[in-house]
Design an enzyme around this catalytic site. Structure first.
Site, PDB file in Angstrom:
ATOM      1  N   CYS A   1      -6.201   0.170   6.889  1.00 41.93           N
ATOM      2  CA  CYS A   1      -5.987   0.693   5.532  1.00 41.93           C
ATOM      3  C   CYS A   1      -7.146   1.620   5.118  1.00 41.93           C
ATOM      4  O   CYS A   1      -8.305   1.199   5.069  1.00 41.93           O
ATOM      5  CB  CYS A   1      -5.861  -0.464   4.534  1.00 41.93           C
ATOM      6  SG  CYS A   1      -5.480   0.086   2.856  1.00 41.93           S
TER       7      CYS A   1
ATOM      8  N   ARG B   1       2.877   4.986   6.439  1.00 43.86           N
ATOM      9  CA  ARG B   1       3.258   4.306   7.682  1.00 43.86           C
ATOM     10  C   ARG B   1       3.785   2.886   7.456  1.00 43.86           C
ATOM     11  O   ARG B   1       4.102   2.181   8.416  1.00 43.86           O
ATOM     12  CB  ARG B   1       2.052   4.276   8.631  1.00 43.86           C
ATOM     13  CG  ARG B   1       1.581   5.671   9.042  1.00 43.86           C
ATOM     14  CD  ARG B   1       0.196   5.610   9.658  1.00 43.86           C
ATOM     15  NE  ARG B   1      -0.804   5.130   8.686  1.00 43.86           N
ATOM     16  CZ  ARG B   1      -2.101   4.963   8.983  1.00 43.86           C
ATOM     17  NH1 ARG B   1      -2.526   5.199  10.198  1.00 43.86           N
ATOM     18  NH2 ARG B   1      -2.940   4.546   8.054  1.00 43.86           N
TER      19      ARG B   1
ATOM     20  N   ASP C   1       0.480   3.787   1.696  1.00 42.79           N
ATOM     21  CA  ASP C   1       0.430   4.388   3.042  1.00 42.79           C
ATOM     22  C   ASP C   1       1.829   4.694   3.584  1.00 42.79           C
ATOM     23  O   ASP C   1       2.697   3.814   3.604  1.00 42.79           O
ATOM     24  CB  ASP C   1      -0.307   3.414   3.990  1.00 42.79           C
ATOM     25  CG  ASP C   1      -0.716   4.095   5.279  1.00 42.79           C
ATOM     26  OD1 ASP C   1       0.181   4.601   6.000  1.00 42.79           O
ATOM     27  OD2 ASP C   1      -1.929   4.145   5.568  1.00 42.79           O
TER      28      ASP C   1
ATOM     29  N   CYS D   1       0.849  -1.189   0.000  1.00 43.26           N
ATOM     30  CA  CYS D   1       0.000   0.000   0.000  1.00 43.26           C
ATOM     31  C   CYS D   1       0.891   1.248   0.000  1.00 43.26           C
ATOM     32  O   CYS D   1       1.989   1.238   0.534  1.00 43.26           O
ATOM     33  CB  CYS D   1      -0.906   0.002   1.231  1.00 43.26           C
ATOM     34  SG  CYS D   1      -2.070   1.391   1.240  1.00 43.26           S
TER      35      CYS D   1
ATOM     36  N   HIS E   1      -2.168  -3.773   5.141  1.00 44.79           N
ATOM     37  CA  HIS E   1      -2.018  -3.404   6.561  1.00 44.79           C
ATOM     38  C   HIS E   1      -3.371  -3.119   7.186  1.00 44.79           C
ATOM     39  O   HIS E   1      -4.287  -2.635   6.516  1.00 44.79           O
ATOM     40  CB  HIS E   1      -1.108  -2.171   6.678  1.00 44.79           C
ATOM     41  CG  HIS E   1      -1.677  -0.934   6.018  1.00 44.79           C
ATOM     42  ND1 HIS E   1      -2.266   0.085   6.732  1.00 44.79           N
ATOM     43  CD2 HIS E   1      -1.796  -0.576   4.718  1.00 44.79           C
ATOM     44  CE1 HIS E   1      -2.695   1.034   5.888  1.00 44.79           C
ATOM     45  NE2 HIS E   1      -2.425   0.653   4.656  1.00 44.79           N
TER      46      HIS E   1
HETATM   47 CO    CO Z   1      -3.492   1.265   2.995  1.00 46.47          CO
END
Ligand code: CO
Length: 213
Positions: free
Chosen positions: A101, A46, A44, A42, A98
């Site tokens: 999400c 993080r 993302d 992803c 994750h």
């Molecule tokens: Co995500």
């Protein structure tokens, strides 16, 4: 200006530190990359793949998009996959999603977010395939987490459905496919599914029986 220069300053410090520790480090990487892993994750911020797996430059080939989707008409992903599997000959392809999400969370709503809804629609399909199981989960957070897991597993199957992976299985009995989920709250990756080369797929309709190798 200060904020953007922060990144360039940090980069120079990092390069300097690397050379101090290992003077040949960059020179070795200039001419060749031989990563054993393709990571599909992803976007993302993080979930930084190399940091959470402690892999160094040259060790992991990376593709990221919203909610780590493997879509058969996505030329970007397919190009990365083909290059990684056929040219780099990676041994493992990992789909890592994750918990928490935002992409999956958004797909569970009926809100129109604009263009990105066309992308999230693929997650809505995963919901539809597993609606019985998901609707039986009363707790909203648990239901979201389960859809996150099912979405990862579905994407791993999508990898196996491609002619790219099936041809590589036939030709060199590799790569192994993995589905992992990362927990933001403790930094730990939990494996969900592993598909060995040559395994039967989720449905025989996806298996090509006349692939040239
Ligand atoms: Co995500």
């Amino acid at each position: 200006m200060q904020q953007i220069s922060r990144l360039l300053d940090a980069n120079r410090n990092w390069a300097k530190e690397m050379v101090e520790k290992d003077p040949e480090f960059f020179q070795r990487l200039v001419h060749i990359q031989r990563p054993d892993y393709l990571w599909i994750g992803c976007s993302d911020s993080r979930v930084p793949p190399d940091q959470i797996t402690q892999t160094k430059p040259g060790e992991i080939f990376i593709h990221r998009n919203v909610a780590n989707l493997v879509i058969h008409t996505d030329m970007n992903l397919l190009s990365v996959l083909q290059y990684a599997v056929e040219v780099l000959e990676v041994k493992h392809v990992i789909v890592c999603g994750h918990y928490g999400c935002g992409g999956v969370k958004a797909a569970m709503t009926r809100h129109h977010y604009g263009l990105i809804n066309k992308w999230l629609r693929h997650i809505k399909d995963v919901y539809r395939f597993h609606q019985k199981e998901l609707d039986a989960i009363k707790d909203e957070m648990q239901r979201l987490n389960r859809l996150i897991e099912l979405n990862i597993i579905e994407q791993v199957y999508h990898l196996g459905d491609t002619s790219i992976v099936q041809r590589a299985w036939k030709k060199r009995n590799s790569p192994t496919l993995h589905g992992w989920v990362y927990e933001l709250a403790d930094g730990i990756i939990r494996p969900l599914i592993e598909i060995q080369p040559g395994s039967h797929l989720d449905h025989p309709i996806y298996e090509f029986d006349d692939l040239e190798v």
